[in-house]
Design a protein around this motif. Structure first.
Motif, short mmCIF file in Angstrom:
data_model
loop_
_atom_site.label_atom_id
_atom_site.label_comp_id
_atom_site.label_asym_id
_atom_site.label_seq_id
_atom_site.Cartn_x
_atom_site.Cartn_y
_atom_site.Cartn_z
N SER A 93 0.81 -1.28 -0.01
CA SER A 93 0.00 -0.05 -0.06
C SER A 93 0.78 1.21 -0.03
N MET A 94 1.99 1.11 0.49
CA MET A 94 3.12 2.26 0.53
C MET A 94 3.31 2.73 -0.89
N HIS A 95 3.21 1.99 -1.99
CA HIS A 95 3.61 2.17 -3.16
C HIS A 95 2.46 3.19 -4.13
N HIS A 96 1.41 3.35 -3.29
CA HIS A 96 0.18 4.45 -3.82
C HIS A 96 0.72 5.54 -3.27
N GLU A 97 0.01 6.47 -4.07
CA GLU A 97 0.09 8.19 -3.41
C GLU A 97 -1.26 8.30 -3.09
N THR A 98 -1.63 8.28 -1.65
CA THR A 98 -2.72 9.13 -1.11
C THR A 98 -2.73 10.54 -0.88
N PHE A 99 -3.47 11.15 -1.46
CA PHE A 99 -3.36 12.74 -1.45
C PHE A 99 -3.88 13.12 -0.14
N ALA A 100 -3.13 12.87 0.95
CA ALA A 100 -3.45 13.48 2.14
C ALA A 100 -2.37 13.30 3.20
N PRO A 101 -2.42 13.61 4.45
CA PRO A 101 -1.30 13.63 5.27
C PRO A 101 -1.14 12.38 6.05
N ILE A 102 -0.45 11.57 5.16
CA ILE A 102 -0.10 10.20 5.85
C ILE A 102 1.45 9.89 5.83
N LEU A 103 2.01 9.83 6.93
CA LEU A 103 3.50 9.52 6.57
C LEU A 103 3.69 8.16 7.33
N TYR A 104 4.03 7.29 6.51
CA TYR A 104 4.44 5.71 6.81
C TYR A 104 5.87 5.89 7.27
N VAL A 105 6.21 5.15 8.53
CA VAL A 105 7.49 5.30 8.84
C VAL A 105 8.12 3.73 8.74
N VAL A 106 9.31 3.76 8.31
CA VAL A 106 9.80 2.35 8.58
C VAL A 106 11.44 2.36 9.15
N ARG A 107 11.70 1.28 9.79
CA ARG A 107 13.09 1.28 10.22
C ARG A 107 14.08 0.67 9.35
N TYR A 108 15.32 1.24 9.17
CA TYR A 108 16.18 0.50 8.30
C TYR A 108 17.76 0.24 8.90
N HIS A 109 18.28 -0.80 8.41
CA HIS A 109 19.73 -0.99 9.13
C HIS A 109 20.96 -0.70 8.30
N ASP A 110 20.66 -0.88 6.80
CA ASP A 110 21.83 -0.26 6.10
C ASP A 110 21.58 0.74 4.88
N LEU A 111 22.34 1.43 4.71
CA LEU A 111 21.88 2.55 3.57
C LEU A 111 21.23 1.96 2.26
N ALA A 112 22.04 0.78 1.74
CA ALA A 112 21.62 0.13 0.50
C ALA A 112 20.24 -0.14 0.51
N GLN A 113 19.61 -0.84 1.72
CA GLN A 113 18.20 -1.22 1.88
C GLN A 113 17.44 0.08 1.66
#
Ligand code: NAD
Length: 503
Positions: A386-406
């Motif tokens: 679902s994060m691949h879609h643009e929803t035109f509203a104030p929604i901020l998805y947050v994900v945790r990453y471990h290395d920059l390449a990811q």
């Protein structure tokens, strides 16, 4: 807010709304749901007349020297300066942007006018070394024709100015179909341009700037018309794909400025104070209704538990309210459909194991019919579909990453490719992010957010964002045709590539 305010503002710009009255198009203020005006949509015959006028205007305008064309744009910039306050307020009333952003939008129009005035003396061509003796080659840029501009509701006037200011100095005429949700801002802008035309004098032909009021059908008939040489369309990817297909069919040029799905990476070395401000402005500015809005945040594991709770706290206290109030930072969504789309996206994120904070409707006293929401932050276990879609509203998805390449892989994994940013003080990370192996977007920023571009750079993005570029740098070249000329000043006729062809 009432209609009297609106009419006073429009009158101050010389607009008489009675000329536009009708029943087909309704301008509704997202501030409080008040109907602002009912307008007539232009018929197919009226659109045809306007395109004909624009085409006739082009025949004359292309003969006016470019620096003189620049003078008209300079005068328009003066009108914008005089009426900045009033036009900014109409943007607020009709598009729901907070006043600061309404004024910012008009300032952006002034900036592009200044840029275009300078450009009018710098439409440089090239001199090219010929391989043949006694020959000279050159490349020049010539006016193109009628430019059709189709714009979206969220930048109801600036997008037209980005295109029109350049097109006018390039010697083109312009026909504009604004969003059906924001016709009044367009009518006001058109009136200001006509004031500049009146001061400029008879060098500016009738039909140089035409306005079409209507919905999708009106836009579609412009796109299909062979008299329009370039279609510059701003809006959803859905719209862009339709426009692109029609333009391709008739081999017309297009500039497509479509949806974005913009990410920011916050690295371990980031200046978190700056990052917090940039994230908040980029994610909640214009209530999340910018093409460059920050929608996906990739935070390094080592700072996640410091940054994310801080953002949640800020979000909980954000002043949501009428965009006419000075203290408001988050104004309304454009309409109920936008609110419904937001609620659907929140429910989908929950079903993908996202933890949702905020997102609920906020009742604003005196503006009960407006669709106000608390901006949402969603902690996601990973980057889900679902994060691949643009929803035109104030929604901020947050994900945790471990290395920059990811994180870079996530940045690039979506269909859209408009804007992106990294917050880091590590030079290697910053350079990697903007390199060939970094962000695949048209805009890649370091230590500023993805939204709020300046006019000096070329603006636009890759992939589903459409590939077009507008505004600064050499974007003007799209509004002109390139001619290569070879002159022979010798007494012989040598052929290129040394070909011998004796008769
Ligand atoms: P929209 O696509 O609904 O409408 C945009 C314009 O296109 C309107 O004027 C509409 O009447 C017209 N239109 C729609 N279908 C058409 C067709 N088939 N042929 C011709 N014209 C047609 O978009 P919107 O809801 O007004 O705006 C939001 C969208 O615009 C978001 O996706 C946002 O990201 C995008 N946007 C992109 C940029 C950019 O520069 N990349 C800037 C602003 C907005």
């Amino acid at each position: 807010m009432n209609n009297a305010t609106l009419h006073t503002l429009l009158n101050s710009m010389g607009v008489d709304l009675r000329h536009y009255q009708g029943t087909e198009l309704h301008s509704i203020s997202p501030v409080d749901g008040t109907p602002l005006a009912s307008l007539a949509a232009n018929s197919a015959a009226q659109i045809d007349v306007r395109i004909s006028r624009a085409q006739a205007a082009f025949q004359q305008w292309r003969q006016v020297p470019a620096p003189r064309r620049g003078e008209l744009v300079r005068l328009f910039g003066e009108e914008l300066r005089t009426h900045k306050e009033a036009l900014g307020k109409i943007v607020t009333l009709e598009a729901g942007k907070i006043l600061q952003e309404g004024l910012g939008e008009v300032q952006e129009m002034i900036d592009i006018c200044d840029f275009a005035v300078g450009l009018s003396r710098q439409l440089y061509g090239l001199t090219i070394a010929s391989e043949r003796p006694g020959h000279r080659m050159m490349e020049q840029w010539l006016p193109l024709g009628v430019v059709g501009v189709i714009s979206a509701f969220n930048f109801p006037v600036a997008v037209w100015a980005w295109n029109a200011a350049l097109a006018f100095v390039c010697g083109d005429s312009v026909i504009w179909k604004p969003s059906e949700k924001t016709p009044l801002t367009a009518i006001a802008t058109h009136a200001l341009f006509m004031k500049a035309v009146a001061r400029f004098g008879s060098d500016a032909p009738e039909g140089l700037a035409e306005l079409i009021i209507g919905g999708r059908d009106a836009g579609a008939s412009m796109v299909a018309d062979p008299r329009i040489k370039l279609v510059s369309a701003t809006g959803s990817t859905r719209m862009g794909k339709q426009v692109a297909a029609v333009c391709a069919q008739r081999l017309a040029r297009s500039i497509l400025e479509l949806g974005g799905n913009n990410a920011m990476i916050v690295a371990p070395s980031a200046d978190l104070e700056m990052a917090v401000r940039a994230i908040t402005f980029s994610a909640v500015g214009t209530a999340g209704q910018r093409c460059t809005t920050l929608r996906r945040l990739c935070v390094h594991d080592s700072i996640y538990d410091t940054l994310v709770p801080r953002l949640q706290k800020i979000y909980a206290g954000l002043p949501v309210g009428s965009p006419l109030e000075k203290s408001t930072l988050v104004g309304p969504l454009i309409d109920q459909a936008a609110f419904d789309a937001m609620q659907t996206a929140l429910a989908t994120a929950s079903s993908e194991h996202g933890k949702v904070y905020g997102g609920e409707r906020v009742t604003v006293s005196g503006c009960e019919a407006g669709y106000y929401v608390r901006p949402a932050i969603i902690e996601m276990p990973t980057q889900t579909t679902s994060m691949h879609h643009e929803t035109f509203a104030p929604i901020l998805y947050v994900v945790r990453y471990h290395d920059l390449a990811q994180a870079i892989e996530w940045n690039n994994a979506v269909p859209q490719g408009l804007s992106s940013a990294i917050f880091t003080t590590d030079m290697r990370e910053a350079e990697t992010f903007v390199s060939a192996t970094g962000s695949d977007c048209g805009i890649a920023n370091v230590n500023i957010g993805p939204s709020g571009a300046e006019i000096g750079g070329a603006f636009g993005g890759e992939k589903d964002t459409g590939g077009g570029r507008e505004s600064g740098s050499d974007a003007w070249k799209a509004y002109m045709r390139r001619a290569t000329n070879t002159f022979n000043y010798s007494n012989s006729l040598p052929l290129a590539q040394g070909i011998s062809f004796d008769i």
